[in-house]
Design a protein around this motif. Structure first.
Motif, PDB file in Angstrom:
ATOM      1  N   VAL A 218      52.637  45.257  46.097  1.00  0.00           N
ATOM      2  CA  VAL A 218      51.446  45.825  45.451  1.00  0.00           C
ATOM      3  C   VAL A 218      51.368  45.379  44.001  1.00  0.00           C
ATOM      4  N   ALA A 219      52.502  45.414  43.288  1.00  0.00           N
ATOM      5  CA  ALA A 219      52.516  44.990  41.886  1.00  0.00           C
ATOM      6  C   ALA A 219      52.143  43.518  41.756  1.00  0.00           C
ATOM      7  N   LEU A 220      52.706  42.672  42.621  1.00  0.00           N
ATOM      8  CA  LEU A 220      52.373  41.256  42.583  1.00  0.00           C
ATOM      9  C   LEU A 220      50.898  41.027  42.904  1.00  0.00           C
ATOM     10  N   ALA A 221      50.377  41.779  43.878  1.00  0.00           N
ATOM     11  CA  ALA A 221      48.968  41.623  44.238  1.00  0.00           C
ATOM     12  C   ALA A 221      48.058  42.044  43.085  1.00  0.00           C
ATOM     13  N   GLN A 222      48.370  43.169  42.445  1.00  0.00           N
ATOM     14  CA  GLN A 222      47.550  43.617  41.326  1.00  0.00           C
ATOM     15  C   GLN A 222      47.623  42.636  40.160  1.00  0.00           C
ATOM     16  N   GLY A 223      48.815  42.120  39.874  1.00  0.00           N
ATOM     17  CA  GLY A 223      48.936  41.141  38.806  1.00  0.00           C
ATOM     18  C   GLY A 223      48.162  39.868  39.112  1.00  0.00           C
ATOM     19  N   ALA A 224      48.246  39.408  40.364  1.00  0.00           N
ATOM     20  CA  ALA A 224      47.531  38.192  40.748  1.00  0.00           C
ATOM     21  C   ALA A 224      46.022  38.385  40.669  1.00  0.00           C
ATOM     22  N   VAL A 225      45.528  39.491  41.225  1.00  0.00           N
ATOM     23  CA  VAL A 225      44.082  39.760  41.177  1.00  0.00           C
ATOM     24  C   VAL A 225      43.616  39.897  39.736  1.00  0.00           C
ATOM     25  N   GLY A 226      44.388  40.619  38.918  1.00  0.00           N
ATOM     26  CA  GLY A 226      44.013  40.780  37.518  1.00  0.00           C
ATOM     27  C   GLY A 226      43.981  39.458  36.776  1.00  0.00           C
ATOM     28  N   LEU A 281      34.522  47.197  35.723  1.00  0.00           N
ATOM     29  CA  LEU A 281      34.236  47.427  37.145  1.00  0.00           C
ATOM     30  C   LEU A 281      35.348  46.865  38.034  1.00  0.00           C
ATOM     31  N   CYS A 282      35.825  45.671  37.699  1.00  0.00           N
ATOM     32  CA  CYS A 282      36.916  45.091  38.484  1.00  0.00           C
ATOM     33  C   CYS A 282      38.201  45.895  38.316  1.00  0.00           C
ATOM     34  N   GLY A 283      38.441  46.391  37.097  1.00  0.00           N
ATOM     35  CA  GLY A 283      39.642  47.196  36.869  1.00  0.00           C
ATOM     36  C   GLY A 283      39.638  48.472  37.685  1.00  0.00           C
ATOM     37  N   LEU A 284      38.468  49.108  37.768  1.00  0.00           N
ATOM     38  CA  LEU A 284      38.368  50.376  38.494  1.00  0.00           C
ATOM     39  C   LEU A 284      38.308  50.182  40.002  1.00  0.00           C
ATOM     40  N   PHE A 285      37.510  49.218  40.451  1.00  0.00           N
ATOM     41  CA  PHE A 285      37.194  49.138  41.877  1.00  0.00           C
ATOM     42  C   PHE A 285      37.848  47.959  42.604  1.00  0.00           C
ATOM     43  N   VAL A 286      38.497  47.073  41.884  1.00  0.00           N
ATOM     44  CA  VAL A 286      39.175  45.952  42.539  1.00  0.00           C
ATOM     45  C   VAL A 286      40.677  46.022  42.249  1.00  0.00           C
TER      46      VAL A 286
END
Length: 355
Positions: A218-226, A281-286
């Protein structure tokens, strides 16, 4: 008879007293013991794999599993520090050369603010952004040689972190080598039958592995998406910010907002309102929803827990135990579900007929 009763109670009393004293002695190292057990459960398959090919070599099998654990702990940390140093160096060079000049954009924005707000910023020492930027560049230049040490020091000091890692790895060797024997020895003392012991043991292993792997993914996914979102918005040092976002995703009550909230405020302050709105918006919903979607899927699918139980137990665990609650919360919930389900599913004894 009284003497016999006293003698019969003496041994349990001594055992309880010694258990309390042992707990007090080991209390400062409970975190290290917990995460050493976690590492042992994650890398125990490596030891078993080696023993299947080389039976009887317990010490060597434990050392090989410990080496895998050490590489898994140290290598990503070293890579993150190297990448972070490279990114900070690039950011410093951009600021020094003038290619990236946030001070000019901020001063242009502040110039359009009311006089009262500009006066308030000036009194707070935030009126001269060029001076602030030059001080930041100088601080980054001086701090780069010691950046690795400072990064490690966030957890309470380099020596404390190294001590914790040393204790975790030291205990990991003995847990890997003798952990299964120790578990069987303590199982004799447990006041529950073998069926419940097996159920609790299997649930414990499943939840630990699912929670740790799920949390890291999850951490890697959030970092990658961010990082991707920041790169598409044209934010400088998006890779560094993505790394920080991945690390922040592991922190309770902080999360990725530690990164995208200040960046979005900067975008608004520099007149990039559209990019700022998109990032919010991306921070909240993505970025934020990645945790709410992936964590229940990754953990719940293996532990057979409903998604809402995974989410609530994780949040409740963090509230009660801090960072360790990311593991303890789902573990407690899964053990409770397993035990109570087994109790409820037991065949009920037929009630005697009323004469």
């Amino acid at each position: 008879m009284t003497t016999n009763w006293v003698r019969s109670m003496a041994l349990p009393a001594v055992a309880v007293g010694l258990a309390v004293l042992c707990l007090r002695v080991f209390l400062p190292f409970l975190d290290e013991i917990l995460w050493s057990i976690v590492g042992t459960l994650l890398f125990l398959p490596v030891k078993r794999w080696y023993l299947r090919r080389h039976p009887g070599q317990e010490n060597r099998a434990a050392l090989i599993a410990l080496a895998a654990m050490s590489v898994t702990l140290m290598l990503p940390m070293a890579l993150l520090i190297v990448v972070a140093i490279d990114q900070v160096t690039a950011l410093t060079q951009s600021l020094t050369s003038g290619r990236f000049n946030p001070a000019a954009s901020l001063e242009t924005t502040v110039a359009h603010l009311p006089e009262s707000i500009r006066g308030l910023l000036a009194r707070a020492g935030l009126g001269d952004f060029e001076t602030i930027q030059s001080k930041l560049v100088a601080a980054l230049g001086r701090g780069i040689p010691g950046f690795a040490n400072q990064a490690l020091a966030l957890g309470g000091g380099v020596l404390n972190l190294l001590l914790s890692l040393t204790v975790i790895l030291y205990l990991g060797f003995f847990f890997l080598r003798d952990g299964e024997k120790i578990a069987r020895r303590f199982a004799v003392l447990a006041p529950i039958d073998a069926g419940y012991q097996a159920l609790i043991g299997s649930t414990f292993v499943t939840v630990v592995r699912a929670t740790v792997k799920g949390g890291i993914l999850v951490a890697l996914a959030q970092g990658a998406v961010g990082a991707v979102v920041l790169a598409l918005l044209g934010v400088q040092s998006w890779l560094l910010l993505g790394i920080v976002m991945a690390v922040a995703a592991l922190l309770p009550a902080v999360g990725t907002g530690l990164v995208w909230v200040p960046v979005s405020l900067y975008l608004f302050a520099t007149g990039q309102a559209v990019q700022g709105v998109i990032l919010v918006l991306c921070g909240l919903f993505v970025i934020g929803m990645v945790d709410n979607i992936l964590r229940p899927m990754l953990i719940g699918s293996e532990t057979k827990m409903p998604d809402f139980i995974v989410l609530l137990s994780t949040l409740g665990g963090v509230e009660a135990f801090g960072f360790d609650g990311l593991l303890i919360g789902p573990l407690v919930a899964a053990l409770g579900q397993a035990v109570f389900t087994r109790i409820l599913d037991r065949p009920k004894q037929a009630e005697p007929a009323i004469p």
